[in-house]
Design a protein around this motif. Structure first.
Motif, PDB file in Angstrom:
ATOM      1  N   UNK A  28       0.654  -1.026  -0.072  1.00 35.37           N
ATOM      2  CA  UNK A  28       0.295  -0.035   0.112  1.00 35.37           C
ATOM      3  C   UNK A  28       0.927   1.369   0.083  1.00 35.37           C
ATOM      4  N   UNK A  29       1.730   1.157   0.739  1.00 33.78           N
ATOM      5  CA  UNK A  29       2.844   2.590   1.380  1.00 33.78           C
ATOM      6  C   UNK A  29       3.453   2.242  -0.336  1.00 33.78           C
ATOM      7  N   UNK A  30       3.896   1.512  -0.895  1.00 36.54           N
ATOM      8  CA  UNK A  30       5.388   1.640  -2.319  1.00 36.54           C
ATOM      9  C   UNK A  30       3.944   2.414  -3.232  1.00 36.54           C
ATOM     10  N   UNK A  35       1.836   6.213  -7.129  1.00 35.43           N
ATOM     11  CA  UNK A  35       0.546   6.935  -7.287  1.00 35.43           C
ATOM     12  C   UNK A  35       0.946   8.348  -8.025  1.00 35.43           C
ATOM     13  N   UNK A  36       1.088   9.154  -6.493  1.00 33.31           N
ATOM     14  CA  UNK A  36       1.896  10.296  -5.609  1.00 33.31           C
ATOM     15  C   UNK A  36       3.403  10.809  -6.812  1.00 33.31           C
ATOM     16  N   UNK A  41       4.818  14.700 -11.851  1.00 30.75           N
ATOM     17  CA  UNK A  41       5.558  14.151 -12.897  1.00 30.75           C
ATOM     18  C   UNK A  41       4.781  15.405 -14.819  1.00 30.75           C
ATOM     19  N   UNK A  42       3.417  14.833 -14.233  1.00 30.97           N
ATOM     20  CA  UNK A  42       2.892  15.700 -14.783  1.00 30.97           C
ATOM     21  C   UNK A  42       2.453  17.255 -14.744  1.00 30.97           C
ATOM     22  N   UNK A 642      10.068   6.170  -9.742  1.00 35.66           N
ATOM     23  CA  UNK A 642       9.305   5.322  -9.708  1.00 35.66           C
ATOM     24  C   UNK A 642       9.212   3.982  -9.970  1.00 35.66           C
ATOM     25  N   UNK A 643      10.996   4.489 -10.754  1.00 34.23           N
ATOM     26  CA  UNK A 643      11.243   2.090 -10.792  1.00 34.23           C
ATOM     27  C   UNK A 643      11.757   1.673  -9.959  1.00 34.23           C
ATOM     28  N   UNK A 644      12.178   2.133  -9.025  1.00 34.99           N
ATOM     29  CA  UNK A 644      12.727   1.141  -7.798  1.00 34.99           C
ATOM     30  C   UNK A 644      11.595   0.747  -7.525  1.00 34.99           C
ATOM     31  N   UNK A 645      10.646   1.942  -6.667  1.00 40.19           N
ATOM     32  CA  UNK A 645       9.486   1.119  -6.548  1.00 40.19           C
ATOM     33  C   UNK A 645       9.210   0.351  -6.801  1.00 40.19           C
TER      34      UNK A 645
END
Length: 661
Positions: A28-30, A35-36, A41-42, A642-645
């Protein structure tokens, strides 16, 4: 991925992911963080503000910082359009720029202050909504003032037009006024608008010298939320002085005396110049020191006796400077500066000097401390004096704070969001090749030279022990101030001696590095950008150092817009030549905007008469699709996160790492 189609991780990956799991302990945390980050990024790209060569002009600098080179005025126009008169827009802008000072005038003049408060608070909230809209709530929350953080957050994120919120919204405003907190609220929200109008500040060198308030500028920058600094040669000489370089100390004092700014040394930095004054009066009391009289607007208002004393101090420290510089040149034959050894070229009896096989008469023949047989040796009294000055510079708490700040936030160059930022030049030869310059017995060029130069200068300051390495670093800081291949100076010589002692102006010419003749060539600029790892198709070079003489038809836009030179004469000393009072650059989500500024009259007039700096804006580049955070360097970092998560999520789902509550 193995033969069964499962994703596998090596030992190093798992070790890193286990560390990451402490911050994001479950799926859930990851997932929430992904999402954040994806949402960030946008968001629209933050606005960057570029400024260069402020040279101690703290009032002009402060105003340009407060008005964000016109960004805030444009926001007011965007929000209110034709619904406000120009005079009302000017008043609102002035409140945002100088809330404390302007409120004093308003309270004296406004007859219905409660009504004024209500109108002004609504308007400020509307502006704050707009400038905060490109940031996440989290980022805005971190910028909020403590006293009114919750209230401002409620007001800027709620829609006052929604019926069931209108009463709530209005009641907050009325309560602020009723509790006599309007002034404090206006000050807080105005400073928040200033803070949010600019996401990142770039200062492209030369904070020091000429103008009276370099220390004030540095104090302001130390409180700024996000910035980087590219060192200029006038900065590096003060950094070298803070490190203990005797030649840099002399240059810092000499320049301050030349522009009647000795107060920065004595009052701001607490450095005692009485020993220099005593020494100067002993050796130069009968000398008119005509060529050493201070040159600035402020100097014209000085009593004659004070100007005379400054002139004597000016000459005394200049002669010591020439001796110490000669010693550095002899220590470092790799600097190739033997042509600047001039004291041994003087015929002291005849009062002449031989330069380039020509003899010139000296306009000043009084050299009471120079031994013609050994002209670069300090007298016993000069040695004692320079030891005292060195001790004072090293012991100055505030100077050391400013120097450490310049080392912390500064560098020889910066690459940021596809822009290459540096102060002066890239040393080049006539063919457009990067010049090879020796450092410590090895020759470097291009980017590697900049990197090695920075390492050496840092060692000169941070190396605490008395050593050859520290001395070399301090000497190189002086070289960057005036050396023939210094990228911060960019000229073959600094004709200091000639300007003081020889009337023939041909000897005063300081030949520029080839870079300044080649920088309008687009291919040369592309070559430089590639050297620093940038794609020439979407990158720019941004520098300053040499004032753009607009009055003579020069343009700050070079190489079809590939290079932007933003030194337009912030310093009052340059304005008669440039015809304007500086350039600044704005890089927002819509593109690049170059602003040229008219001279700033004074802070008092800006407050009392609401006189903003008159600026002319030129849109250099405009994008069809608004740039987002995803298009920036920060966007690249977020995508890596994001890639790491995502890898961490996979590890959780495959049971390689256990979730925690």
């Amino acid at each position: 991925m193995n033969s069964n189609g499962k994703i596998t991780f090596d030992e190093a990956d798992l070790h890193y992911l286990k560390l990451l799991s402490k911050q994001y302990p479950n799926i859930a945390a990851a997932s929430t963080e992904i999402i954040n980050l994806q949402a960030i990024l946008n968001l629209p790209k933050g606005t960057e503000h570029f400024i260069s060569d402020v040279h101690g002009e703290h009032e002009s600098f402060s105003h340009v910082l407060r008005n964000a080179s016109g960004v805030i005025k444009r926001k007011i126009d965007d929000v209110f359009g034709n619904s406000l008169r120009e005079s009302e827009k000017k008043s609102l802008a002035t409140i945002i720029y100088y809330p404390e000072q302007k409120l004093e005038y308003i309270l004296k003049e406004e007859k219905d202050i409660e009504d004024w408060y209500k109108i002004t608070l609504y308007r400020l909230i509307q502006i704050c909504k707009v400038v905060s809209s490109k940031y996440t709530r989290s980022k805005v929350r971190k910028a909020l003032p403590k006293d009114f953080g919750y209230i401002i957050e409620e007001l800027i994120h709620e829609d006052s037009d929604v019926a069931n919120k209108q009463h709530y919204y209005n009641n907050i405003i009325e309560t602020i006024i009723k509790l006599d907190r309007s002034n404090a609220f206006i000050i807080s929200i105005s400073k928040l608008i200033q803070r949010l109008a600019i996401d990142r500040l770039h200062v492209i060198g030369d904070i020091y010298d000429r103008g009276p308030g370099a220390d004030i500028i540095l104090d302001t920058l130390m409180d700024y939320h996000s910035l980087d600094i590219q060192w200029g040669n006038h900065d590096i000489v003060w950094m070298g002085a803070a490190a203990g370089s005797e030649a840099c100390i002399c240059n810092a004092i000499r320049f301050s005396a030349r522009y009647a700014n000795l107060h920065i040394i004595e009052e701001s930095y607490g450095i005692n110049l009485l020993p220099l004054a005593t020494f100067a009066m002993e050796y130069y009391d009968d000398d008119p020191c005509t060529n050493f009289m201070p040159k600035s607007i402020a100097a014209k208002e000085l009593p004659e006796k004070e100007s005379r004393l400054i002139a004597m101090m000016h000459k005394a420290i200049t002669i010591i400077q020439f001796k110490l510089e000669g010693q550095i040149i002899k220590r470092h034959p790799e600097y190739d500066m033997d042509s600047r050894l001039l004291l041994d070229k003087i015929d002291y009896e005849r009062g002449t000097i031989c330069l380039n096989q020509r003899e010139y008469a000296l306009n000043d023949r009084h050299f009471p401390t120079i031994d013609p047989a050994n002209p670069y040796e300090l007298t016993v009294e000069e040695k004692k004096l320079i030891d005292k000055l060195k001790s004072s510079f090293i012991s100055s708490i505030k100077l050391q704070e400013h120097a450490r700040f310049l080392f912390s936030k500064g560098s020889m160059y910066t690459v940021y969001n596809s822009n290459l930022l540096f102060h002066g030049c890239i040393p080049m030869d006539e063919g457009g090749n990067f010049k090879k310059i020796k450092i410590g017995g090895r020759a470097y060029s291009g980017k590697i030279f900049f990197d090695e130069a920075e390492i050496l200068v840092r060692s000169g300051y941070f190396n605490n022990c008395v050593s050859e390495e520290k001395q070399d670093g301090m000497d190189f800081a002086w070289y960057l101030w005036c050396g023939p291949d210094s990228p911060l100076f960019g000229k073959k010589k600094m004709a200091t001696f000639e300007r003081y002692f020889i009337d023939d102006e041909e000897t005063h010419i300081e030949e520029k590095n080839q870079y300044f003749y080649l920088k309008d060539d687009e291919e040369i600029c592309n070559r430089i950008l590639r050297e620093f790892g940038l794609n020439p198709d979407n990158s720019h070079i941004i520098n300053g150092h040499v004032p753009v003489k607009v009055r003579k038809g020069e343009s700050p836009i070079k190489a079809n817009g590939k290079l932007l030179d933003i030194d337009g004469g912030f310093s009052r000393a340059y304005q008669p030549e440039t015809g304007i009072a500086g350039y600044t650059l704005i890089y927002n989500s819509y593109g690049l905007i170059l602003a040229s500024h008219e001279p700033f009259e004074s802070t008092i007039k800006a407050i009392e008469e609401e006189k903003d700096i008159l600026s002319t804006n030129v849109i250099l580049e405009q994008v069809f699709v608004r740039k987002t955070v995803g298009d920036t360097d920060i966007g690249a970092e977020l995508r890596n996160q994001i890639k790491d998560l995502t890898m961490l999520l996979t590890a959780y789902r495959n049971g390689l790492i256990k979730e925690q509550e």
